[in-house]
Design a protein around this motif. Structure first.
Motif, PDB file in Angstrom:
ATOM      1  N   THR A  11      29.686  44.979  16.815  1.00 14.13           N
ATOM      2  CA  THR A  11      29.206  45.622  18.038  1.00 14.13           C
ATOM      3  C   THR A  11      28.935  47.115  17.839  1.00 14.13           C
ATOM      4  OG1 THR A  11      31.514  45.966  18.717  1.00 14.13           O
ATOM      5  CG2 THR A  11      30.405  43.980  19.523  1.00 14.13           C
ATOM      6  N   ALA A  12      29.513  47.712  16.814  1.00 13.18           N
ATOM      7  CA  ALA A  12      29.320  49.151  16.591  1.00 13.18           C
ATOM      8  C   ALA A  12      28.028  49.468  15.850  1.00 13.18           C
ATOM      9  CB  ALA A  12      30.510  49.717  15.804  1.00 13.18           C
ATOM     10  N   ALA A  13      27.348  48.440  15.328  1.00 16.30           N
ATOM     11  CA  ALA A  13      26.121  48.678  14.562  1.00 16.30           C
ATOM     12  C   ALA A  13      25.022  49.240  15.459  1.00 16.30           C
ATOM     13  CB  ALA A  13      25.660  47.387  13.911  1.00 16.30           C
ATOM     14  N   THR A  14      24.322  50.250  14.946  1.00 14.25           N
ATOM     15  CA  THR A  14      23.232  50.882  15.691  1.00 14.25           C
ATOM     16  C   THR A  14      21.904  50.222  15.331  1.00 14.25           C
ATOM     17  OG1 THR A  14      22.802  52.526  13.967  1.00 14.25           O
ATOM     18  CG2 THR A  14      24.484  53.054  15.629  1.00 14.25           C
ATOM     19  N   LEU A  15      20.868  50.572  16.079  1.00 11.23           N
ATOM     20  CA  LEU A  15      19.532  50.074  15.768  1.00 11.23           C
ATOM     21  C   LEU A  15      19.109  50.520  14.370  1.00 11.23           C
ATOM     22  CD1 LEU A  15      16.955  48.619  16.646  1.00 11.23           C
ATOM     23  CD2 LEU A  15      16.188  50.759  17.707  1.00 11.23           C
ATOM     24  N   ALA A  16      19.469  51.742  13.997  1.00 11.61           N
ATOM     25  CA  ALA A  16      19.149  52.236  12.656  1.00 11.61           C
ATOM     26  C   ALA A  16      19.841  51.399  11.588  1.00 11.61           C
ATOM     27  CB  ALA A  16      19.547  53.702  12.530  1.00 11.61           C
ATOM     28  N   ASP A  17      21.068  50.993  11.841  1.00 11.27           N
ATOM     29  CA  ASP A  17      21.787  50.125  10.893  1.00 11.27           C
ATOM     30  C   ASP A  17      21.049  48.797  10.715  1.00 11.27           C
ATOM     31  OD1 ASP A  17      23.821  52.012  10.607  1.00 11.27           O
ATOM     32  OD2 ASP A  17      24.998  51.151  12.249  1.00 11.27           O
ATOM     33  N   LEU A  18      20.614  48.239  11.815  1.00 12.51           N
ATOM     34  CA  LEU A  18      19.903  46.956  11.760  1.00 12.51           C
ATOM     35  C   LEU A  18      18.579  47.092  11.014  1.00 12.51           C
ATOM     36  CD1 LEU A  18      20.619  45.580  15.332  1.00 12.51           C
ATOM     37  CD2 LEU A  18      21.067  44.353  13.210  1.00 12.51           C
ATOM     38  N   MET A  19      17.860  48.162  11.268  1.00 10.24           N
ATOM     39  CA  MET A  19      16.582  48.374  10.591  1.00 10.24           C
ATOM     40  C   MET A  19      16.772  48.527   9.084  1.00 10.24           C
ATOM     41  SD  MET A  19      14.691  50.881  13.371  1.00 10.24           S
ATOM     42  CE  MET A  19      13.181  50.988  12.411  1.00 10.24           C
ATOM     43  N   GLU A  20      17.840  49.182   8.693  1.00  8.82           N
ATOM     44  CA  GLU A  20      18.126  49.334   7.261  1.00  8.82           C
ATOM     45  C   GLU A  20      18.447  47.988   6.625  1.00  8.82           C
ATOM     46  OE1 GLU A  20      21.301  51.651   4.312  1.00  8.82           O
ATOM     47  OE2 GLU A  20      21.189  52.168   6.440  1.00  8.82           O
ATOM     48  N   LEU A  21      19.245  47.170   7.310  1.00  5.88           N
ATOM     49  CA  LEU A  21      19.561  45.841   6.793  1.00  5.88           C
ATOM     50  C   LEU A  21      18.309  44.965   6.711  1.00  5.88           C
ATOM     51  CD1 LEU A  21      22.899  44.966   8.660  1.00  5.88           C
ATOM     52  CD2 LEU A  21      22.602  45.488   6.227  1.00  5.88           C
ATOM     53  N   GLU A  22      17.476  45.036   7.747  1.00  9.56           N
ATOM     54  CA  GLU A  22      16.247  44.246   7.756  1.00  9.56           C
ATOM     55  C   GLU A  22      15.371  44.619   6.567  1.00  9.56           C
ATOM     56  OE1 GLU A  22      12.783  43.123  10.993  1.00  9.56           O
ATOM     57  OE2 GLU A  22      13.392  45.225  10.756  1.00  9.56           O
ATOM     58  N   CYS A  23      15.214  45.898   6.305  1.00 16.42           N
ATOM     59  CA  CYS A  23      14.402  46.367   5.185  1.00 16.42           C
ATOM     60  C   CYS A  23      14.968  45.871   3.858  1.00 16.42           C
ATOM     61  CB  CYS A  23      14.330  47.883   5.220  1.00 16.42           C
ATOM     62  SG  CYS A  23      13.222  48.587   3.985  1.00 16.42           S
ATOM     63  N   ARG A  24      16.299  45.898   3.734  1.00 16.07           N
ATOM     64  CA  ARG A  24      16.938  45.456   2.506  1.00 16.07           C
ATOM     65  C   ARG A  24      16.658  43.976   2.240  1.00 16.07           C
ATOM     66  NH1 ARG A  24      23.081  46.329   2.821  1.00 16.07           N
ATOM     67  NH2 ARG A  24      22.337  48.481   2.998  1.00 16.07           N
ATOM     68  N   TRP A  25      16.736  43.137   3.309  1.00 15.37           N
ATOM     69  CA  TRP A  25      16.472  41.707   3.138  1.00 15.37           C
ATOM     70  C   TRP A  25      14.998  41.430   2.841  1.00 15.37           C
ATOM     71  CZ3 TRP A  25      19.565  37.956   1.953  1.00 15.37           C
ATOM     72  CH2 TRP A  25      20.918  38.043   2.267  1.00 15.37           C
ATOM     73  N   LYS A  26      14.103  42.219   3.417  1.00 15.28           N
ATOM     74  CA  LYS A  26      12.683  42.076   3.089  1.00 15.28           C
ATOM     75  C   LYS A  26      12.456  42.346   1.606  1.00 15.28           C
ATOM     76  CE  LYS A  26      10.926  43.451   7.642  1.00 15.28           C
ATOM     77  NZ  LYS A  26      10.218  44.505   8.417  1.00 15.28           N
ATOM     78  N   ASP A  27      13.157  43.350   1.065  1.00 16.73           N
ATOM     79  CA  ASP A  27      13.033  43.661  -0.364  1.00 16.73           C
ATOM     80  C   ASP A  27      13.611  42.534  -1.209  1.00 16.73           C
ATOM     81  OD1 ASP A  27      11.851  46.078   0.239  1.00 16.73           O
ATOM     82  OD2 ASP A  27      13.724  47.228   0.089  1.00 16.73           O
ATOM     83  N   LYS A  28      14.761  42.016  -0.822  1.00 17.48           N
ATOM     84  CA  LYS A  28      15.409  40.964  -1.596  1.00 17.48           C
ATOM     85  C   LYS A  28      14.555  39.699  -1.662  1.00 17.48           C
ATOM     86  CE  LYS A  28      20.309  42.098  -0.870  1.00 17.48           C
ATOM     87  NZ  LYS A  28      21.598  41.595  -0.303  1.00 17.48           N
ATOM     88  N   LEU A  29      13.988  39.332  -0.523  1.00 12.11           N
ATOM     89  CA  LEU A  29      13.218  38.087  -0.447  1.00 12.11           C
ATOM     90  C   LEU A  29      11.728  38.293  -0.688  1.00 12.11           C
ATOM     91  CD1 LEU A  29      14.978  36.464   2.644  1.00 12.11           C
ATOM     92  CD2 LEU A  29      15.382  36.003   0.227  1.00 12.11           C
ATOM     93  N   GLN A  30      11.317  39.549  -0.877  1.00 15.88           N
ATOM     94  CA  GLN A  30       9.905  39.887  -1.106  1.00 15.88           C
ATOM     95  C   GLN A  30       9.010  39.294  -0.012  1.00 15.88           C
ATOM     96  OE1 GLN A  30       9.880  38.641  -5.502  1.00 15.88           O
ATOM     97  NE2 GLN A  30       8.738  40.577  -5.561  1.00 15.88           N
ATOM     98  N   SER A  31       9.491  39.387   1.218  1.00 19.54           N
ATOM     99  CA  SER A  31       8.765  38.763   2.319  1.00 19.54           C
ATOM    100  C   SER A  31       7.538  39.569   2.742  1.00 19.54           C
ATOM    101  CB  SER A  31       9.694  38.577   3.526  1.00 19.54           C
ATOM    102  OG  SER A  31      10.195  39.817   3.972  1.00 19.54           O
ATOM    103  N   ARG A  32       7.386  40.790   2.224  1.00 21.71           N
ATOM    104  CA  ARG A  32       6.134  41.520   2.458  1.00 21.71           C
ATOM    105  C   ARG A  32       5.073  41.058   1.482  1.00 21.71           C
ATOM    106  NH1 ARG A  32       9.999  45.676   2.147  1.00 21.71           N
ATOM    107  NH2 ARG A  32      10.515  46.727   4.116  1.00 21.71           N
ATOM    108  N   GLN A  33       5.465  40.909   0.215  1.00 25.40           N
ATOM    109  CA  GLN A  33       4.519  40.527  -0.826  1.00 25.40           C
ATOM    110  C   GLN A  33       4.170  39.036  -0.778  1.00 25.40           C
ATOM    111  OE1 GLN A  33       7.404  42.073  -1.237  1.00 25.40           O
ATOM    112  NE2 GLN A  33       7.116  44.004  -2.345  1.00 25.40           N
TER     113      GLN A  33
END
Length: 277
Positions: free
Chosen positions: A249-271
């Motif tokens: 519950t303490a996670a901020t929107l910025a925390d979530l955006m950072e995690l989302e970006c990290r998973w996009k990199d891991k799964l290469q979901s942009r490429q």
């Protein structure tokens, strides 16, 4: 020897030809309860839903008894009761729609007088049958194609929540999943994965609102794309959904955006997926 639902009608002394089998599975109202969820959580709403039917279905429904079933996730079929059925006529006055709460207008459908019968009542919520492949044929005669009994449970029960890491669903399942599952998903935020079964492409997203994963996934189910550019570029699909990571519950929107970006990199979901940023 295969035991069928028709055998139970025989044991109850009810002629098979006098019974219509109804399998309720209405997916026309995304974001609202399905007939199964109504039966499970709001029985009066289910009864109100069942008692109004389209004019075009009247010839197929013309029988003194209805054996009612509901479709559940995984295309399973659960028996919920045997009813006496009598046609009253066109709906006499406006009323709230049992599923959406919107206006159900007088005269737009038939109304039936239904009464739940004691016969076979001990099987309601416990008896599962094999409906067969003809799911669109939701009204069938009791003396035609046999419906094998798949399972008889001691009591009605639903599977326990598998945990966030093990959860895998299709978007079409979210309105029929157990209520406790929905409560857990509504109260939790984090990063999720959508997978398209047709193109095999992935999309990484985040659930950041007060409605958690459930609210975000309902948006996809309702619109087909949830407002995302990459998903808009594809035909709507029954995406498979799973959870990659949850946050406190303490996670901020910025925390979530950072995690989302990290998973996009891991799964290469942009490429190699559907993410565009």
């Amino acid at each position: 020897m295969m035991l069928t639902f028709g055998d139970l009608l025989d044991l109850a002394g009810i002629g098979r030809s006098s019974v219509r089998l109804l399998r309720h599975q209405d997916n026309r109202h995304p974001g609202f309860p399905t007939p199964y969820a109504l039966w499970r959580d709001h029985r009066p709403g289910f009864e109100a839903y069942q008692e109004t039917q389209g004019f075009g279905d009247e010839p197929d429904l013309r029988a003194p008894y209805w054996a009612s079933f509901v479709g559940v996730p995984g295309k399973e079929t659960l028996f919920v009761g045997l009813y006496s059925a009598e046609l009253i006529g066109p709906l006499a006055q406006d009323r709230p729609h049992p599923i959406t709460g919107g206006l159900e207008q007088a005269g737009h459908c038939n109304q039936y007088r239904l009464a739940l019968l004691p016969e076979l009542a001990e099987y309601a919520g416990r008896l599962w049958i094999d409906w067969g492949k003809g799911y669109r044929a939701w009204i069938q005669r009791g003396d035609r194609v046999p419906k094998p009994i798949v399972e008889l449970r001691r009591t009605f029960r639903e599977d326990p929540f598998p945990g966030f890491a093990a959860l895998i669903l299709n978007l079409s399942d979210i309105e029929t999943m157990p209520a406790r599952w929905g409560e857990a998903l509504r109260s939790t935020r984090g990063i999720y994965l959508l997978t398209c079964p047709r193109t095999r492409e992935q999309y990484v997203g985040m659930a950041s609102s007060g409605e958690g994963f459930l609210g975000r996934w309902r948006e996809y189910f309702s619109s087909g794309h949830g407002g995302n550019v990459g998903l808009k570029s594809r035909y709507p699909s029954d995406y498979q959904v799973s959870i990659l990571e949850t946050v406190g519950t303490a996670a901020t929107l910025a925390d979530l955006m950072e995690l989302e970006c990290r998973w996009k990199d891991k799964l290469q979901s942009r490429q190699m997926g559907l993410n565009r940023n």
